[in-house]
Design an enzyme around this catalytic site. Structure first.
Site, PDB file in Angstrom:
ATOM      1  N   ASN A  15      43.380  28.228  33.084  1.00  0.00           N
ATOM      2  CA  ASN A  15      43.426  29.677  33.348  1.00  0.00           C
ATOM      3  C   ASN A  15      42.519  30.439  32.385  1.00  0.00           C
ATOM      4  O   ASN A  15      41.898  31.436  32.765  1.00  0.00           O
ATOM      5  CB  ASN A  15      44.863  30.196  33.248  1.00  0.00           C
ATOM      6  CG  ASN A  15      45.643  29.950  34.521  1.00  0.00           C
ATOM      7  OD1 ASN A  15      45.375  30.574  35.542  1.00  0.00           O
ATOM      8  ND2 ASN A  15      46.581  29.012  34.487  1.00  0.00           N
ATOM      9  N   MET A  91      52.609  28.095  25.022  1.00  0.00           N
ATOM     10  CA  MET A  91      53.930  27.513  25.257  1.00  0.00           C
ATOM     11  C   MET A  91      55.016  27.944  24.275  1.00  0.00           C
ATOM     12  O   MET A  91      56.012  27.251  24.119  1.00  0.00           O
ATOM     13  CB  MET A  91      53.825  25.978  25.298  1.00  0.00           C
ATOM     14  CG  MET A  91      52.968  25.451  26.426  1.00  0.00           C
ATOM     15  SD  MET A  91      53.507  26.044  28.062  1.00  0.00           S
ATOM     16  CE  MET A  91      55.007  25.067  28.263  1.00  0.00           C
ATOM     17  N   LEU A  94      57.076  34.615  22.393  1.00  0.00           N
ATOM     18  CA  LEU A  94      56.605  35.535  21.350  1.00  0.00           C
ATOM     19  C   LEU A  94      57.787  36.270  20.722  1.00  0.00           C
ATOM     20  O   LEU A  94      58.738  36.642  21.411  1.00  0.00           O
ATOM     21  CB  LEU A  94      55.633  36.542  21.960  1.00  0.00           C
ATOM     22  CG  LEU A  94      54.292  35.970  22.430  1.00  0.00           C
ATOM     23  CD1 LEU A  94      53.507  37.033  23.182  1.00  0.00           C
ATOM     24  CD2 LEU A  94      53.473  35.416  21.272  1.00  0.00           C
ATOM     25  N   ASN A 108      50.984  37.764  30.967  1.00  0.00           N
ATOM     26  CA  ASN A 108      51.256  36.331  31.082  1.00  0.00           C
ATOM     27  C   ASN A 108      51.110  35.931  32.539  1.00  0.00           C
ATOM     28  O   ASN A 108      51.298  36.756  33.434  1.00  0.00           O
ATOM     29  CB  ASN A 108      52.689  36.033  30.611  1.00  0.00           C
ATOM     30  CG  ASN A 108      53.027  34.550  30.687  1.00  0.00           C
ATOM     31  OD1 ASN A 108      52.196  33.704  30.306  1.00  0.00           O
ATOM     32  ND2 ASN A 108      54.210  34.212  31.181  1.00  0.00           N
ATOM     33  N   HIS A 110      52.627  33.073  35.278  1.00  0.00           N
ATOM     34  CA  HIS A 110      53.749  32.134  35.428  1.00  0.00           C
ATOM     35  C   HIS A 110      53.691  31.516  36.824  1.00  0.00           C
ATOM     36  O   HIS A 110      53.468  32.226  37.812  1.00  0.00           O
ATOM     37  CB  HIS A 110      55.068  32.890  35.223  1.00  0.00           C
ATOM     38  CG  HIS A 110      56.247  31.979  35.253  1.00  0.00           C
ATOM     39  ND1 HIS A 110      56.604  31.183  34.190  1.00  0.00           N
ATOM     40  CD2 HIS A 110      57.144  31.702  36.238  1.00  0.00           C
ATOM     41  CE1 HIS A 110      57.664  30.465  34.505  1.00  0.00           C
ATOM     42  NE2 HIS A 110      58.011  30.765  35.748  1.00  0.00           N
ATOM     43  N   ASP A 142      57.353  41.395  27.709  1.00  0.00           N
ATOM     44  CA  ASP A 142      58.251  42.126  26.803  1.00  0.00           C
ATOM     45  C   ASP A 142      59.104  41.093  26.075  1.00  0.00           C
ATOM     46  O   ASP A 142      58.744  39.915  26.041  1.00  0.00           O
ATOM     47  CB  ASP A 142      59.063  43.180  27.566  1.00  0.00           C
ATOM     48  CG  ASP A 142      59.955  42.571  28.628  1.00  0.00           C
ATOM     49  OD1 ASP A 142      60.151  41.341  28.611  1.00  0.00           O
ATOM     50  OD2 ASP A 142      60.467  43.318  29.478  1.00  0.00           O
ATOM     51  N   GLU A 143      60.238  41.495  25.526  1.00  0.00           N
ATOM     52  CA  GLU A 143      61.026  40.567  24.712  1.00  0.00           C
ATOM     53  C   GLU A 143      61.776  39.538  25.565  1.00  0.00           C
ATOM     54  O   GLU A 143      62.325  38.585  25.032  1.00  0.00           O
ATOM     55  CB  GLU A 143      62.040  41.330  23.847  1.00  0.00           C
ATOM     56  CG  GLU A 143      61.439  42.016  22.630  1.00  0.00           C
ATOM     57  CD  GLU A 143      60.801  43.367  22.939  1.00  0.00           C
ATOM     58  OE1 GLU A 143      60.800  43.785  24.114  1.00  0.00           O
ATOM     59  OE2 GLU A 143      60.303  43.998  21.988  1.00  0.00           O
ATOM     60  N   GLU A 175      46.549  30.657  40.883  1.00  0.00           N
ATOM     61  CA  GLU A 175      46.662  31.270  39.546  1.00  0.00           C
ATOM     62  C   GLU A 175      45.289  31.699  39.051  1.00  0.00           C
ATOM     63  O   GLU A 175      45.121  32.785  38.498  1.00  0.00           O
ATOM     64  CB  GLU A 175      47.252  30.271  38.535  1.00  0.00           C
ATOM     65  CG  GLU A 175      48.715  29.973  38.717  1.00  0.00           C
ATOM     66  CD  GLU A 175      49.226  29.052  37.602  1.00  0.00           C
ATOM     67  OE1 GLU A 175      48.897  29.259  36.421  1.00  0.00           O
ATOM     68  OE2 GLU A 175      49.964  28.103  37.926  1.00  0.00           O
TER      69      GLU A 175
HETATM   70  C1  GRF Z   1      49.907  27.331  34.193  1.00  0.00           C
HETATM   71  O1  GRF Z   1      50.590  26.780  35.277  1.00  0.00           O
HETATM   72  C2  GRF Z   1      50.499  28.667  33.805  1.00  0.00           C
HETATM   73  O2  GRF Z   1      50.980  29.394  34.890  1.00  0.00           O
HETATM   74  C3  GRF Z   1      51.650  28.242  32.915  1.00  0.00           C
HETATM   75  O3  GRF Z   1      51.155  27.149  32.177  1.00  0.00           O
HETATM   76  C4  GRF Z   1      50.116  26.498  32.930  1.00  0.00           C
HETATM   77  C5  GRF Z   1      48.895  26.499  32.050  1.00  0.00           C
HETATM   78  O4  GRF Z   1      47.828  25.767  32.583  1.00  0.00           O
HETATM   79  N1  GRF Z   1      52.081  29.361  32.107  1.00  0.00           N
HETATM   80  P1  GRF Z   1      46.366  25.914  31.954  1.00  0.00           P
HETATM   81  O5  GRF Z   1      46.494  25.558  30.463  1.00  0.00           O
HETATM   82  O6  GRF Z   1      45.910  27.319  32.152  1.00  0.00           O
HETATM   83  O7  GRF Z   1      45.517  24.924  32.682  1.00  0.00           O
END
Ligand code: GRF
Length: 192
Positions: A15, A91, A94, A108, A110, A142-143, A175
């Site tokens: 991403n 991962m 925060l 973010n 997801h 947010d939190e 994504e």
């Molecule tokens: C993605 O599926 C994203 O939505 C999630 O973690 C994964 C990250 O993949 N939060 P990459 O590191 O961007 O390839």
């Protein structure tokens, strides 16, 4: 003045690449990557960022508590006058101190249609529930865990015989498109 975007990663960084390529191609007008930061020194995404000529920093936790670790990240982001922080496979949750420092300026992505399936293994959760449609979400941070206001979503079908891998790959393709569109939307609506 171009908006300065920081991208936080922990691993593969696909991403991050999609976002930086979109900025390099002018698909997100008036934006540039200010820095890529990983909490893991061996993240593949750091190498990929360096190959693209981006500044790529590892800021590891090294036994510190979450707030001490994040204070180092906050200083690095402030030094670089970052306008928007994009989490891309970062991962760690925060702390309130980081959220407060960049309130309303953290996004973010997801891999589910939030508020369904927050947290880890969203694609596995989706398969376990037997949903027929899943997708991906870009939201403000947010939190709460994956709970901030939603910017954009894209639906992706769950097909007969899907595994975590096949569903994840189908969602990931979307994504990469969605994140660039959502950053563009946030900048164009001057939501920062
Ligand atoms: C993605 O599926 C994203 O939505 C999630 O973690 C994964 C990250 O993949 N939060 P990459 O590191 O961007 O390839």
């Amino acid at each position: 003045m171009k908006k300065r975007i920081a991208i936080l990663i922990s691993g593969r960084g696909s991403n991050m690449l999609a976002l930086s390529d979109a900025m390099a191609a002018g698909a997100i007008p008036n934006a540039e990557v200010a820095v890529v930061i990983s909490d893991k020194a061996d993240a593949r995404g750091l190498e990929l960022a360096k190959e693209r000529g981006l500044e790529a920093l590892a800021i590891e936790r090294r036994g510190r508590n979450r707030e001490e670790h994040e204070r180092e990240m906050i200083s690095a982001l402030r030094e670089r006058e970052v306008d928007l922080v994009c989490l891309a496979g970062y991962m760690r949750l925060l702390s309130p101190c980081f959220v407060e420092a960049f309130r309303g300026r953290i996004l973010n992505i997801h891999p589910s249609l939030l508020p369904a399936f927050p947290g880890l293994d969203a694609q596995r959760q989706a398969l376990a529930h037997g949903v027929k449609v899943s997708g991906c979400t870009v939201h403000f941070v947010d939190e709460t865990l994956d709970g901030g206001p939603i910017v954009m979503q894209r639906a992706v079908p769950v097909l007969e015989g899907d595994t975590v891998e096949t569903l994840s790959a189908r969602i990931l393709e979307q994504e990469h498109r969605l994140y660039a569109e959502a950053v563009g939307l946030v900048l164009s609506k001057q939501l920062l």
